[in-house]
Enzyme design. Structure first.
Site, PDB file in Angstrom:
ATOM      1  N   HIS A  16       0.823  -1.218   0.000  1.00  0.00           N
ATOM      2  CA  HIS A  16       0.000   0.000   0.000  1.00  0.00           C
ATOM      3  C   HIS A  16       0.855   1.266   0.000  1.00  0.00           C
ATOM      4  CE1 HIS A  16      -3.033   2.963   0.917  1.00  0.00           C
ATOM      5  NE2 HIS A  16      -2.448   3.237   2.077  1.00  0.00           N
ATOM      6  N   HIS A  55       3.837   6.943   5.619  1.00  0.00           N
ATOM      7  CA  HIS A  55       2.622   7.613   6.097  1.00  0.00           C
ATOM      8  C   HIS A  55       1.768   6.766   7.033  1.00  0.00           C
ATOM      9  CE1 HIS A  55       0.502   5.458   2.782  1.00  0.00           C
ATOM     10  NE2 HIS A  55      -0.579   5.657   3.515  1.00  0.00           N
ATOM     11  N   GLU A  75       0.817   5.323  12.502  1.00  0.00           N
ATOM     12  CA  GLU A  75      -0.562   4.936  12.791  1.00  0.00           C
ATOM     13  C   GLU A  75      -0.699   3.443  13.065  1.00  0.00           C
ATOM     14  OE1 GLU A  75      -4.721   4.754  10.244  1.00  0.00           O
ATOM     15  OE2 GLU A  75      -3.345   6.422   9.902  1.00  0.00           O
ATOM     16  N   ASP A  76       0.053   2.598  12.327  1.00  0.00           N
ATOM     17  CA  ASP A  76      -0.182   1.154  12.362  1.00  0.00           C
ATOM     18  C   ASP A  76       0.966   0.333  12.923  1.00  0.00           C
ATOM     19  OD1 ASP A  76      -2.677   1.534  11.220  1.00  0.00           O
ATOM     20  OD2 ASP A  76      -1.920   1.365   9.179  1.00  0.00           O
ATOM     21  N   ASP A  87      -3.288   8.393  -1.136  1.00  0.00           N
ATOM     22  CA  ASP A  87      -3.674   7.308  -0.232  1.00  0.00           C
ATOM     23  C   ASP A  87      -5.117   6.886  -0.485  1.00  0.00           C
ATOM     24  OD1 ASP A  87      -3.486   5.690   2.357  1.00  0.00           O
ATOM     25  OD2 ASP A  87      -5.083   7.113   2.853  1.00  0.00           O
ATOM     26  N   ASP A 121     -18.220  14.077 -28.688  1.00  0.00           N
ATOM     27  CA  ASP A 121     -18.509  14.355 -27.277  1.00  0.00           C
ATOM     28  C   ASP A 121     -17.702  13.482 -26.327  1.00  0.00           C
ATOM     29  OD1 ASP A 121     -20.395  16.318 -27.836  1.00  0.00           O
ATOM     30  OD2 ASP A 121     -22.012  14.850 -28.034  1.00  0.00           O
TER      31      ASP A 121
END
Length: 706
Positions: A86, A110, A114-115, A175, A292
């Protein structure tokens, strides 16, 4: 963060280079490579990065990857892929947009704080304060601490950080794009919830930061989740046209030939619309033609070449003038610059054309990401004409940061944020003092007042738009000139109906706060009992006006109250007379007031009054109505109100009659701190160019309260 899943987009449509998650997973698990050598997993990211920044230092990327891979080792996404895929995918997205090395370093890290067990202090020690700040900006707040408020408060934190460094939001957008690409393993209800937040918050933020490459793909991914039937119908229409001859390719060939003959070096390509854009065109026009489904993009070297191309197109093809827009001379608020036009192509179909320089194209695609580090000293201070510096604090972001401070409640902040971001177009209004105000389209004078003056806008009493008096509810348009009229009365405040005309959250929050602390009296409440009358030898005007008119004769009126007539607004040392009115009060008029003659003719008896100053002082607040006769000219109202303010008078109300034979009449009701100032005020007003007479009003004149 979100798990990997299949892409709900069109499997046959390539949006750019996609990262092979399984290959990266195997590379990540195989180790970090020899010392000093880039790990295989990040090698592709490094090559893309070097294509934009040939001299970039890759060692910091290697170190960031090693820390991220070791920290996330053992973690997997819901799809079963190693979690490190990720941050690698997010970093590749940013690298393809041309992000600089610091942004890529932060994007690799990043999710570590957090993890994993990595701390912000560790990030600072190994990579510096700048990377630490970016990582902290995109780190979510814990639900265990904030409960249901975690999501809005996380976005608040992120926006505040973006106010200091716009690269924070660049990382968040990349992200979210990767998470949206890999959303299929989530439950349908969770997919819908994430897609709605993406639609309401992140897509508008991508638009405002000019990151069109991310915005368009996010729109298609959200479209597929929230409107699967419309998405499928649009996809079928695009596929149905895929096997037919493309009229845009034929038109592109004709354009290339015209420009080659004119000696203009240009790259002409057919730029396909994304699904949401095709859907919007279909809803607008009802049916689709081959032209278009895309637009022609003409890329040139310099600004002057853009206009040269435009001239050739309008000369050699039939132009649709209503489609012409010049976003080079007047760029959009999100950095976007291009010339837009449309010409008759194959079979007479309208072919839309975008004309821009290569630099404009990079900024149009990547927005703030393409500008690198906006806080570093520019390498080329003499940048080419038309290339704009990064607005490190865009107008919309400054407004957002201002009003969020006054919104501690997470629910109010969340709803206000969505409302603010739903306003997808911005206008520029010119202030009378030469400055500018950026506002969402549809904003009123009330919104402009709070942008310009903050809470001091509570005292705004009116406005002059393009030289004409206007109500505060007047909707402003791009390019309007605005002069706000402010009351000198500190107790002035907004009316409840201002909320009906305020569009921006900043104005609505400020007005609501003032009204909450200044509640209107309850009409159902019983009136307060009248105070017993105090014996007085003569009738006296209200205490707020210290110079008062007193009754000299008439014992029956000795205790009566006195009020000054609004039709002629007498002030000392005017010669005055009075008349008894209902309720036992006495109204005082100037002797030359037309109302006096009418009442005397009707048989009304006059009451003799005279001025008296209490406590031997001459000061007090007096209202007076003046009429200025003048020749009509631009900026006359601004000049008169400026003189009035300079003389210390406050405007209570004003009216401007329509011009007649180049003459115009201004009527002002003013409040003076001292009646002795009146003669000098009238002389100062008469000195304003174009004003040939200033006189006291002797009769009632209809006024428009401001």
């Amino acid at each position: 963060m979100s798990a990997e899943a299949t892409n709900p987009g069109d499997p046959g449509r390539r949006r750019g280079r996609r990262i092979d998650l399984r290959r990266l997973g195997r590379a990540a698990l195989s180790g970090s490579g020899a010392r000093g050598r880039l790990p295989d997993a990040i090698d592709h990211v490094a090559k893309v990065h070097r294509s934009h920044h040939p001299g970039a230092d890759l060692d910091i990327l290697r170190r960031a990857y090693v820390l991220a891979e070791s920290s996330h080792r053992g973690q997997t996404r819901k799809s079963g892929e190693p979690y490190i895929t990720h941050p690698l995918a997010v970093t590749l997205i940013l690298a393809e947009l041309g992000a600089e090395t610091t942004t890529l370093t932060a994007s690799l890290l990043h999710d570590t704080v957090e993890d994993t067990e990595v701390t912000l202090d560790q990030v600072r020690e190994q990579f510096g304060e700048e990377v630490r700040f970016l990582v902290d900006g995109v780190t979510k707040l814990e639900k265990v601490d904030y409960g249901a408020a975690a999501e809005p408060e996380t976005f608040r934190k992120m926006l505040v950080a973006t106010g200091n460094d716009v690269r924070v939001m660049s990382i968040k957008l990349a992200d979210r794009l990767h998470n949206m690409r890999t959303l299929g393993v989530m439950r349908p209800e969770k997919q819908a919830r994430i897609a709605k937040v993406t639609r309401d918050v992140l897509i508008p933020l991508a638009e405002r930061l000019g990151v069109q490459a991310l915005k368009t793909e996010l729109e298609d991914l959200v479209f597929a989740i929230l409107h699967p039937e419309e998405y499928a119908r649009t996809r079928e229409l695009v596929l149905a046209h895929a096997g037919r001859p493309d009229p845009l390719e034929a038109t592109a060939g004709s354009v290339r030939a015209v420009l080659r003959e004119a000696g203009i070096s240009a790259e002409v390509v057919v730029r396909r619309r994304h699904f949401v854009s095709v859907h919007r065109v279909r809803m607008k026009r009802g049916r689709l033609t081959g032209s278009d489904l895309g637009r022609l993009l003409v890329l040139v070297a310099e600004d002057a070449d853009c206009y040269a191309v435009l001239g050739e197109l309008h000369t050699c093809f039939t132009p649709f003038i209503s489609e012409f827009k010049d976003f080079i001379a007047a760029p959009k608020f999100n950095l976007y610059q291009s010339l837009h036009t449309a010409v008759a192509g194959e079979g007479g179909q309208a072919a839309e054309v975008l004309i821009r320089t290569h630099q404009m194209h990079r900024v149009a695609e990547a927005g703030v990401v393409a500008l690198g580090n906006p806080y570093a000293a520019p390498e080329a201070p003499d940048a080419a004409d038309g290339e704009r510096a990064d607005p490190t604090r865009p107008g919309w972001l400054s407004r957002l940061l201002e009003w969020q401070r006054a919104t501690p409640d997470p629910d109010t902040f969340w709803s206000s944020l969505r409302d603010e971001l739903a306003q997808d177009r911005e206008i520029t209004v010119f202030r009378a003092d030469g400055g500018t105000i950026g506002l969402p389209a549809g904003s009123s004078c009330i919104d402009a007042a709070y942008v310009q003056h903050g809470d001091a806008a509570h005292a705004c009493i009116g406005a002059r738009v393009n030289g004409r008096l206007a109500t505060l509810s007047t909707v402003l348009h791009d390019g309007d000139t605005l002069h706000l009229l402010m009351s000198r009365d500190a107790s002035s405040g907004p009316a409840p109906d201002w909320l009906e005309h305020a569009r921006t959250p900043a104005a609505r929050i400020a007005i609501g706060g003032w009204l909450a602390t200044h509640p209107l009296p309850d009409p159902a409440a019983p009136p307060a009992p009248p105070a017993p009358p105090k014996p007085a030898p003569r009738a006296v005007a209200p205490a707020a006006r210290r110079p008062v008119a007193v009754v000299a004769e008439g014992a029956a009126l000795a205790a009566a109250s006195v009020r000054l007539a609004g039709c002629c607004t007498p002030v000392p040392p005017d010669e005055v007379t009075g008349f008894a009115v209902r309720g036992g009060a006495v109204t005082v008029h100037r002797v030359e007031c037309p109302a006096v003659a009418r009442m005397v003719t009707s048989g009304r008896e006059q009451v003799t009054v005279q001025w008296r100053t209490s406590d031997g002082e001459g000061g007090g607040d007096y209202r007076v109505t003046l009429r200025a006769e003048s020749f009509s000219r631009p900026h006359l109202l601004a000049d008169l109100t400026e003189v009035i303010a300079a003389e210390g008078a406050a405007v209570i109300s004003a009216a401007v009659e329509p011009p007649h034979e180049q003459r115009v009449r201004h009527t002002y009701t003013l409040q003076l701190p001292d009646a002795a100032q009146l003669p000098e005020l009238m002389r100062a007003m008469k000195r304003v160019p174009g004003v040939y007479d200033v006189e006291r009003a002797g009769r009632t004149v209809a006024t428009a309260p401001l």
